[in-house]
Design a protein around this motif. Structure first.
Motif, PDB file in Angstrom:
ATOM      1  N   PHE A 273     -30.779 -10.520 -16.566  1.00 50.63           N
ATOM      2  CA  PHE A 273     -29.377 -10.544 -16.198  1.00 50.63           C
ATOM      3  C   PHE A 273     -28.605  -9.914 -17.348  1.00 50.63           C
ATOM      4  CE2 PHE A 273     -26.147 -13.306 -13.832  1.00 50.63           C
ATOM      5  CZ  PHE A 273     -26.272 -12.533 -12.718  1.00 50.63           C
ATOM      6  N   LEU A 274     -27.389  -9.506 -17.072  1.00 54.88           N
ATOM      7  CA  LEU A 274     -26.573  -8.893 -18.118  1.00 54.88           C
ATOM      8  C   LEU A 274     -25.414  -9.828 -18.430  1.00 54.88           C
ATOM      9  CD1 LEU A 274     -26.478  -5.358 -16.554  1.00 54.88           C
ATOM     10  CD2 LEU A 274     -27.932  -6.121 -18.406  1.00 54.88           C
ATOM     11  N   ALA A 275     -24.934  -9.757 -19.677  1.00 56.39           N
ATOM     12  CA  ALA A 275     -23.805 -10.598 -20.057  1.00 56.39           C
ATOM     13  C   ALA A 275     -22.946  -9.836 -21.052  1.00 56.39           C
ATOM     14  CB  ALA A 275     -24.303 -11.900 -20.679  1.00 56.39           C
TER      15      ALA A 275
ATOM     16  N   VAL B 126     -23.258   5.869 -18.548  1.00 59.54           N
ATOM     17  CA  VAL B 126     -24.718   5.999 -18.556  1.00 59.54           C
ATOM     18  C   VAL B 126     -25.358   5.301 -17.359  1.00 59.54           C
ATOM     19  CG1 VAL B 126     -25.401   3.945 -19.827  1.00 59.54           C
ATOM     20  CG2 VAL B 126     -26.608   6.089 -20.216  1.00 59.54           C
ATOM     21  N   CYS B 127     -24.619   4.455 -16.695  1.00 59.67           N
ATOM     22  CA  CYS B 127     -25.247   3.642 -15.654  1.00 59.67           C
ATOM     23  C   CYS B 127     -25.730   4.518 -14.499  1.00 59.67           C
ATOM     24  CB  CYS B 127     -24.266   2.611 -15.124  1.00 59.67           C
ATOM     25  SG  CYS B 127     -24.932   1.672 -13.764  1.00 59.67           S
ATOM     26  N   PRO B 128     -27.042   4.542 -14.207  1.00 59.38           N
ATOM     27  CA  PRO B 128     -27.537   5.405 -13.128  1.00 59.38           C
ATOM     28  C   PRO B 128     -27.091   4.939 -11.742  1.00 59.38           C
ATOM     29  CG  PRO B 128     -29.325   4.119 -14.055  1.00 59.38           C
ATOM     30  CD  PRO B 128     -28.129   3.821 -14.885  1.00 59.38           C
ATOM     31  N   SER B 129     -26.846   3.674 -11.585  1.00 63.21           N
ATOM     32  CA  SER B 129     -26.391   3.196 -10.278  1.00 63.21           C
ATOM     33  C   SER B 129     -24.886   3.223 -10.142  1.00 63.21           C
ATOM     34  CB  SER B 129     -26.864   1.758 -10.060  1.00 63.21           C
ATOM     35  OG  SER B 129     -28.168   1.599 -10.505  1.00 63.21           O
ATOM     36  N   GLN B 130     -24.190   3.510 -11.215  1.00 62.12           N
ATOM     37  CA  GLN B 130     -22.728   3.561 -11.234  1.00 62.12           C
ATOM     38  C   GLN B 130     -22.125   2.293 -10.678  1.00 62.12           C
ATOM     39  OE1 GLN B 130     -21.366   7.217  -9.536  1.00 62.12           O
ATOM     40  NE2 GLN B 130     -22.355   8.364 -11.145  1.00 62.12           N
ATOM     41  N   VAL B 131     -22.543   1.191 -11.240  1.00 66.44           N
ATOM     42  CA  VAL B 131     -22.024  -0.083 -10.759  1.00 66.44           C
ATOM     43  C   VAL B 131     -21.043  -0.699 -11.746  1.00 66.44           C
ATOM     44  CG1 VAL B 131     -24.024  -0.588  -9.359  1.00 66.44           C
ATOM     45  CG2 VAL B 131     -23.989  -1.316 -11.721  1.00 66.44           C
ATOM     46  N   ILE B 132     -20.858  -0.074 -12.894  1.00 68.03           N
ATOM     47  CA  ILE B 132     -19.904  -0.616 -13.867  1.00 68.03           C
ATOM     48  C   ILE B 132     -18.564   0.079 -13.675  1.00 68.03           C
ATOM     49  CG2 ILE B 132     -19.403  -0.930 -16.317  1.00 68.03           C
ATOM     50  CD1 ILE B 132     -22.322  -1.011 -16.868  1.00 68.03           C
ATOM     51  N   THR B 133     -17.491  -0.712 -13.592  1.00 73.00           N
ATOM     52  CA  THR B 133     -16.150  -0.162 -13.466  1.00 73.00           C
ATOM     53  C   THR B 133     -15.296  -0.737 -14.585  1.00 73.00           C
ATOM     54  OG1 THR B 133     -16.503  -0.299 -11.119  1.00 73.00           O
ATOM     55  CG2 THR B 133     -14.287   0.275 -11.855  1.00 73.00           C
TER      56      THR B 133
ATOM     57  N   ASP C  29     -15.893  -4.682 -14.320  1.00 73.94           N
ATOM     58  CA  ASP C  29     -16.602  -5.186 -13.151  1.00 73.94           C
ATOM     59  C   ASP C  29     -18.028  -4.660 -13.151  1.00 73.94           C
ATOM     60  OD1 ASP C  29     -14.379  -6.408 -12.437  1.00 73.94           O
ATOM     61  OD2 ASP C  29     -13.931  -5.199 -10.674  1.00 73.94           O
ATOM     62  N   LEU C  30     -18.957  -5.498 -12.714  1.00 70.80           N
ATOM     63  CA  LEU C  30     -20.363  -5.070 -12.655  1.00 70.80           C
ATOM     64  C   LEU C  30     -20.927  -5.612 -11.351  1.00 70.80           C
ATOM     65  CD1 LEU C  30     -22.719  -5.338 -15.715  1.00 70.80           C
ATOM     66  CD2 LEU C  30     -23.509  -5.042 -13.407  1.00 70.80           C
ATOM     67  N   ASP C  31     -21.429  -4.727 -10.519  1.00 72.08           N
ATOM     68  CA  ASP C  31     -21.930  -5.131  -9.204  1.00 72.08           C
ATOM     69  C   ASP C  31     -23.426  -5.392  -9.304  1.00 72.08           C
ATOM     70  OD1 ASP C  31     -22.565  -5.508  -6.644  1.00 72.08           O
ATOM     71  OD2 ASP C  31     -22.072  -3.490  -5.951  1.00 72.08           O
TER      72      ASP C  31
ATOM     73  N   ASN D 177     -26.109  -4.033  -6.737  1.00 66.36           N
ATOM     74  CA  ASN D 177     -26.678  -2.695  -6.801  1.00 66.36           C
ATOM     75  C   ASN D 177     -27.268  -2.357  -8.161  1.00 66.36           C
ATOM     76  OD1 ASN D 177     -26.137  -1.917  -4.155  1.00 66.36           O
ATOM     77  ND2 ASN D 177     -23.987  -1.636  -4.668  1.00 66.36           N
ATOM     78  N   CYS D 178     -27.071  -3.190  -9.126  1.00 71.13           N
ATOM     79  CA  CYS D 178     -27.652  -2.957 -10.447  1.00 71.13           C
ATOM     80  C   CYS D 178     -29.165  -2.995 -10.337  1.00 71.13           C
ATOM     81  CB  CYS D 178     -27.177  -4.046 -11.404  1.00 71.13           C
ATOM     82  SG  CYS D 178     -28.072  -4.102 -12.943  1.00 71.13           S
ATOM     83  N   MET D 179     -29.838  -2.054 -11.002  1.00 73.65           N
ATOM     84  CA  MET D 179     -31.302  -2.049 -10.934  1.00 73.65           C
ATOM     85  C   MET D 179     -31.930  -2.606 -12.203  1.00 73.65           C
ATOM     86  SD  MET D 179     -32.384   1.810 -11.538  1.00 73.65           S
ATOM     87  CE  MET D 179     -31.181   3.077 -11.346  1.00 73.65           C
ATOM     88  N   HIS D 180     -31.133  -3.232 -13.036  1.00 72.96           N
ATOM     89  CA  HIS D 180     -31.647  -3.878 -14.234  1.00 72.96           C
ATOM     90  C   HIS D 180     -32.471  -2.923 -15.089  1.00 72.96           C
ATOM     91  CE1 HIS D 180     -30.562  -7.223 -11.645  1.00 72.96           C
ATOM     92  NE2 HIS D 180     -30.308  -7.858 -12.761  1.00 72.96           N
ATOM     93  N   CYS D 181     -31.951  -1.689 -15.270  1.00 73.63           N
ATOM     94  CA  CYS D 181     -32.659  -0.728 -16.101  1.00 73.63           C
ATOM     95  C   CYS D 181     -32.290  -0.904 -17.560  1.00 73.63           C
ATOM     96  CB  CYS D 181     -32.328   0.693 -15.670  1.00 73.63           C
ATOM     97  SG  CYS D 181     -30.593   1.071 -15.872  1.00 73.63           S
ATOM     98  N   ALA D 182     -31.189  -1.609 -17.834  1.00 73.29           N
ATOM     99  CA  ALA D 182     -30.744  -1.881 -19.204  1.00 73.29           C
ATOM    100  C   ALA D 182     -30.323  -0.626 -19.953  1.00 73.29           C
ATOM    101  CB  ALA D 182     -31.789  -2.658 -19.992  1.00 73.29           C
ATOM    102  N   ASN D 183     -30.009   0.442 -19.222  1.00 71.42           N
ATOM    103  CA  ASN D 183     -29.476   1.624 -19.895  1.00 71.42           C
ATOM    104  C   ASN D 183     -28.144   1.307 -20.559  1.00 71.42           C
ATOM    105  OD1 ASN D 183     -31.498   3.319 -19.383  1.00 71.42           O
ATOM    106  ND2 ASN D 183     -30.440   4.560 -17.852  1.00 71.42           N
ATOM    107  N   CYS D 184     -27.334   0.475 -19.887  1.00 74.15           N
ATOM    108  CA  CYS D 184     -26.037   0.125 -20.458  1.00 74.15           C
ATOM    109  C   CYS D 184     -26.220  -0.590 -21.784  1.00 74.15           C
ATOM    110  CB  CYS D 184     -25.248  -0.726 -19.470  1.00 74.15           C
ATOM    111  SG  CYS D 184     -26.185  -2.069 -18.763  1.00 74.15           S
ATOM    112  N   VAL D 185     -27.239  -1.448 -21.852  1.00 76.18           N
ATOM    113  CA  VAL D 185     -27.478  -2.194 -23.086  1.00 76.18           C
ATOM    114  C   VAL D 185     -27.901  -1.239 -24.200  1.00 76.18           C
ATOM    115  CG1 VAL D 185     -28.812  -4.075 -24.064  1.00 76.18           C
ATOM    116  CG2 VAL D 185     -28.120  -4.160 -21.691  1.00 76.18           C
TER     117      VAL D 185
END
Ligand code: SF4
Ligand code: SF4
Lengths: 189, 394
Positions: free
Chosen positions: A48-50, A70-77, A95-97, A100-108
């Motif tokens: 999970f992300l926090a 960087v988010c490949p799913s473009q779920v961060i707004t 906002d983070l959906d 649709n997030c694929m938990h790739c942790a690219n954002c991290v």
């Protein structure tokens, strides 16, 4: 005679099988008693992300938009505005959906200040998919609940019972144990 | 604020009723199974010993009404006994397979899950008994009844102790062959009537398998009949006072063992209901109580086939009587205990075999039946006949 030899082989084979089965009765069960006994999640696991806030309650996030980009799913707004009291930006909306997030942790990986991190909490099944659309308060809450989290920049961090944020000891860090062992081996040799 | 329920709400710790995974209690399990065995023993005493003794004691059997009442009571008791046997054996099977496969098996109801089957039965009772549109309705409905009744009828001929048998038939062996073959009809009809290709295949396989294995089974039974010189089951048990039949008739015993596992449709021979190939084989479309009857019949047979094996080859109820007069009620109680212990050991061996061996292929199955077991059974019959001849001469 070959028929008898064959029959004897078959009897021996079945007997060996029966013996093997009987031995396994006394071995302990490997069953996970999941909902009754929660499993130990390793500190570095993308469940999970926090969003992490500093000890004084301010956001770590500097609204640099790296994670959004960087988010490949473009779920961060993210919406941001100029900081009225100084330089930089402050968040207006994050906002983070998770649906649709694929938990790739690219954002991290991308975050320059380790504001968005991975945590080990994993029980997020809900009946309404809209409940998975998290806002900033939600992400902050997950961050406050988390006792341990990980980001590549700061490694594993802990929240002590008093609310202080500390770096975790090396044996909890990814690869930390191996490095410790290597250091010990280096000293010995 | 978020609309998501906060994680704190979900940190509920569910409790497992009656079982603590951190503290397995094997003694409790053992106690539960001992009580199960005691309950089975009590049921057997009631059905085979106490009620007939009661009716005979008061002379009720001589009147028509008394005899009818006796028949009804015995039928109800036999049904209850079948239900108890199935309830116990199902949970024992699941627990045993769980242990073998390093799982824990059922664990939610009762201490260590020993009441699981009771709740399963309640669930099946509560389910809709659904018949799909394309089934042949009459046959579809009759098939489970045939299967169950054939297993249930075998119970009548089972001698559990000296004089303790519901019907001491003078053609007991023939009765076993006839009635257990009837069960094959139920399976085949159930498979063919349901308009489902898996069921159809399962029915075909069941037909081929059960018919092929009836032949060596019948020959093995015949060998016992020839050697003992009687088809009456209690005579056969009496005949084993010197030495159990398993020693002179070892070949027939092996044939009976293999053929009865095939009759049970248990794992090395579970082609009719192979889950990995046919969904559930001949009982794919059955639900609710119809399915429960197939299930019940399977587990009653798992009790009865080892039971007849003990009767025919392992001296039935024989065991030390400690000075009790044979034929008395106390002796019957003790003898039925010996009988049940022998049956329990054999049920365990059946389960053990079931847990060990992989499934046969269809052609291997036929090979084994016709090229392996049938000649073996004939040789066994010859051996029995010669031994009988020598016994007569001596
Ligand atoms: S984990 Fe991956 S998909 Fe999910 S928000 Fe981060 S970058 Fe996007
Ligand atoms: S990358 Fe980190 S600092 Fe930048 S906007 Fe995302 S969470 Fe905030």
């Amino acid at each position: 005679m070959s028929l008898f030899a064959e029959v004897w082989e078959a009897v021996k084979a079945v007997g060996a099988g029966l013996g093997a089965v009987n031995k396994r009765i006394s071995e302990p069960a490997v069953t996970e008693f999941y909902p009754y006994k929660k499993p130990e999640i390793p500190p570095v696991s993308v469940q999970f992300l926090a969003l992490i806030q500093n000890e004084d309650g301010t956001d770590r996030c500097v609204a640099c938009l790296q994670c959004e980009r960087v988010c490949p799913s473009q779920v961060i707004t993210i919406e941001r505005k100029r900081n009225p009291e100084g330089k930089g930006f402050v968040l207006e909306r994050f906002d983070l959906d998770f649906a649709n997030c694929m938990h790739c942790a690219n954002c991290v990986e991308a975050c320059p200040v380790s504001a968005i991190v991975t945590v080990g909490a994993f029980e997020h099944a809900v009946y309404d998919i809209n409940l998975l659309k998290a806002d900033k308060a939600m992400l902050d809450h997950i961050g406050h609940e988390a006792r341990v989290w990980y980001s590549p920049k700061f490694g594993v961090e802990l929240r002590t019972p008093e609310g202080k944020i500390q770096k975790a000891p090396p044996e909890m860090q990814p690869g930390g144990l191996a490095e410790l062992l290597k250091a010990e081996g280096g000293e010995a040799s | 604020m978020s609309r998501m329920p906060l994680p704190a709400d979900r940190l509920v710790q569910p409790k497992l009723v009656g079982y603590d995974p951190t503290r397995p209690r094997p003694w409790l399990e053992r106690l539960a199974y001992t009580l199960f065995f005691a309950a089975l023993w009590a049921m057997v005493i009631l059905a085979y010993g106490a009620v007939p003794a009661l009716f005979r004691r008061f002379g009720w059997l001589s009147t028509t009404a008394g005899f009818l009442a006796y028949a009804v009571v015995e039928a109800v008791l036999a049904f209850l006994l079948a239900a108890v046997v199935a309830l116990i054996l199902i949970v024992v099977l699941r627990k045993y397979l769980g242990k073998v496969q390093e799982r824990v098996g059922p664990m939610h109801y009762g201490p260590a899950g020993v009441f699981q089957t009771v709740f399963d039965a309640l669930k099946l009772l509560g389910k809709e008994d659904f018949a799909p549109k394309r089934v042949d309705w009459l046959i579809f409905r009759i098939a489970p009844a045939i299967v169950f009744v054939s297993a249930f009828l075998l119970m009548v001929a089972l001698p559990v102790a000296g004089g303790w048998v519901m019907a001491d038939l003078n053609v007991g062996l023939l009765y076993i062959v006839a009635v257990s073959t009837l069960g094959a009809y139920g399976v085949v009809l159930g498979g063919l009537s349901q308009g489902n290709k898996w069921g159809l295949l399962g029915g075909f396989r069941a037909g081929a398998q059960l018919v092929s294995y009836e032949v060596p089974l019948a020959l093995a039974l015949l060998a016992v009949g020839v050697y003992a010189g009687s088809l009456r089951l209690s005579d056969i048990v009496e005949h084993q006072y010197g030495v159990w039949h398993v020693v002179p008739l070892f070949l027939s015993f092996v044939v009976y063992l293999v053929a009865s596992i095939a009759e049970l449709k248990a794992t090395p021979f579970d082609l009719p209901e192979a889950e990995s190939e046919l969904v559930a084989g001949y009982n794919t479309e059955y639900s609710g109580m119809s399915f429960a009857f197939f299930f019940l019949a399977e587990f009653v047979e798992l009790f009865l086939l080892p039971g007849f094996m003990v009767v025919l080859f392992f001296g039935g109820w024989h065991g030390p009587l400690f000075g009790l007069a044979p034929g008395s009620f106390a002796a019957g109680v003790l003898q039925s205990l010996y009988f049940l212990i022998k049956v329990a050991v054999w049920v365990w061996i059946f389960l053990w075999i079931r847990a060990t061996l992989p499934r046969f292929r269809d052609d291997q199955l036929m090979d084994l039946a016709w090229k392996g077991l049938l000649p073996l059974a004939l040789v066994g019959l010859l051996v029995a006949a010669f031994l009988r001849m020598f016994l007569e001469v001596l």
